[in-house]
Design a protein around this motif. Structure first.
Motif, PDB file in Angstrom:
ATOM      1  N   ILE A  79       0.838  -1.197   0.000  1.00 53.51           N
ATOM      2  CA  ILE A  79       0.000   0.000   0.000  1.00 53.51           C
ATOM      3  C   ILE A  79       0.875   1.250   0.000  1.00 53.51           C
ATOM      4  CG2 ILE A  79      -1.626   1.347   1.386  1.00 53.51           C
ATOM      5  CD1 ILE A  79      -2.902  -1.322   2.237  1.00 53.51           C
ATOM      6  N   ALA A  80       1.906   1.260   0.829  1.00 51.35           N
ATOM      7  CA  ALA A  80       2.811   2.407   0.882  1.00 51.35           C
ATOM      8  C   ALA A  80       3.529   2.605  -0.449  1.00 51.35           C
ATOM      9  CB  ALA A  80       3.821   2.227   2.011  1.00 51.35           C
ATOM     10  N   GLN A  81       3.954   1.502  -1.054  1.00 50.89           N
ATOM     11  CA  GLN A  81       4.640   1.592  -2.351  1.00 50.89           C
ATOM     12  C   GLN A  81       3.684   2.114  -3.423  1.00 50.89           C
ATOM     13  OE1 GLN A  81       6.197  -2.134  -3.767  1.00 50.89           O
ATOM     14  NE2 GLN A  81       7.251  -1.175  -5.499  1.00 50.89           N
ATOM     15  N   ASN A  82       2.445   1.643  -3.421  1.00 54.46           N
ATOM     16  CA  ASN A  82       1.452   2.112  -4.399  1.00 54.46           C
ATOM     17  C   ASN A  82       1.141   3.595  -4.198  1.00 54.46           C
ATOM     18  OD1 ASN A  82       1.267  -0.386  -5.597  1.00 54.46           O
ATOM     19  ND2 ASN A  82      -0.553  -1.012  -4.448  1.00 54.46           N
ATOM     20  N   GLN A  83       1.067   4.023  -2.944  1.00 54.03           N
ATOM     21  CA  GLN A  83       0.816   5.441  -2.687  1.00 54.03           C
ATOM     22  C   GLN A  83       1.982   6.311  -3.159  1.00 54.03           C
ATOM     23  OE1 GLN A  83      -0.082   5.496   1.507  1.00 54.03           O
ATOM     24  NE2 GLN A  83      -2.283   5.202   1.168  1.00 54.03           N
ATOM     25  N   ASP A  84       3.207   5.820  -2.946  1.00 55.30           N
ATOM     26  CA  ASP A  84       4.378   6.567  -3.427  1.00 55.30           C
ATOM     27  C   ASP A  84       4.371   6.678  -4.942  1.00 55.30           C
ATOM     28  OD1 ASP A  84       5.262   6.925  -0.844  1.00 55.30           O
ATOM     29  OD2 ASP A  84       6.719   5.272  -0.904  1.00 55.30           O
ATOM     30  N   ARG A 127       1.765   6.508  -6.879  1.00 49.86           N
ATOM     31  CA  ARG A 127       0.655   7.395  -7.245  1.00 49.86           C
ATOM     32  C   ARG A 127       1.056   8.855  -7.050  1.00 49.86           C
ATOM     33  NH1 ARG A 127      -4.003   7.094  -3.330  1.00 49.86           N
ATOM     34  NH2 ARG A 127      -2.643   8.607  -2.325  1.00 49.86           N
ATOM     35  N   ASP A 128       1.727   9.165  -5.945  1.00 46.73           N
ATOM     36  CA  ASP A 128       2.165  10.533  -5.695  1.00 46.73           C
ATOM     37  C   ASP A 128       3.176  10.999  -6.743  1.00 46.73           C
ATOM     38  OD1 ASP A 128       0.511  10.652  -3.489  1.00 46.73           O
ATOM     39  OD2 ASP A 128       2.123  10.193  -2.043  1.00 46.73           O
ATOM     40  N   GLU A 129       4.086  10.113  -7.127  1.00 47.94           N
ATOM     41  CA  GLU A 129       5.052  10.453  -8.180  1.00 47.94           C
ATOM     42  C   GLU A 129       4.348  10.690  -9.506  1.00 47.94           C
ATOM     43  OE1 GLU A 129       8.258   7.656  -8.507  1.00 47.94           O
ATOM     44  OE2 GLU A 129       8.622   7.683  -6.341  1.00 47.94           O
TER      45      GLU A 129
END
Length: 105
Positions: A7-12, A14-16
């Protein structure tokens, strides 16, 4: 890999991606504004004075040949050329050639 890490990797990611999209939209906006400035009628007449004169002449010829008054064509030509000359003379000379003017006081 745990679910929280994914989840954290996907959010990162997405933010990028959002930041990349913002950067791209900013670049597109700048290019669109530059293109819009280049397509303004007064800029087109200034940059392409000969073509503007030819178009004015063609419009004057067409207007003069379809209207009974013989003065309509020359008046149209004079109006477009006068507009172009007025725009050119109302601006600073440094704006046309990209050089700065300097005053010696």
């Amino acid at each position: 890999m745990t679910t929280e890490k994914q989840i954290a990797q996907n959010q990162d990611e997405r933010d990028e991606a959002r930041q990349d999209l913002r950067d791209t939209l900013t670049e597109v906006k700048v290019k669109a504004e530059r293109a819009e400035d280049g397509l303004r009628p007064d800029h087109l007449i200034e940059r392409h004075a000969v073509a503007a004169s030819l178009v004015a002449g063609a419009l004057g010829f067409l207007g003069g040949s379809t209207v009974n008054s013989r003065r309509t064509g020359p008046i149209m030509i004079a109006a477009v050329l006068g507009f172009a000359l007025a725009l050119r003379s109302s601006r600073d000379p440094s704006e046309h050639d990209g050089r700065e003017t300097s005053s010696t006081d």
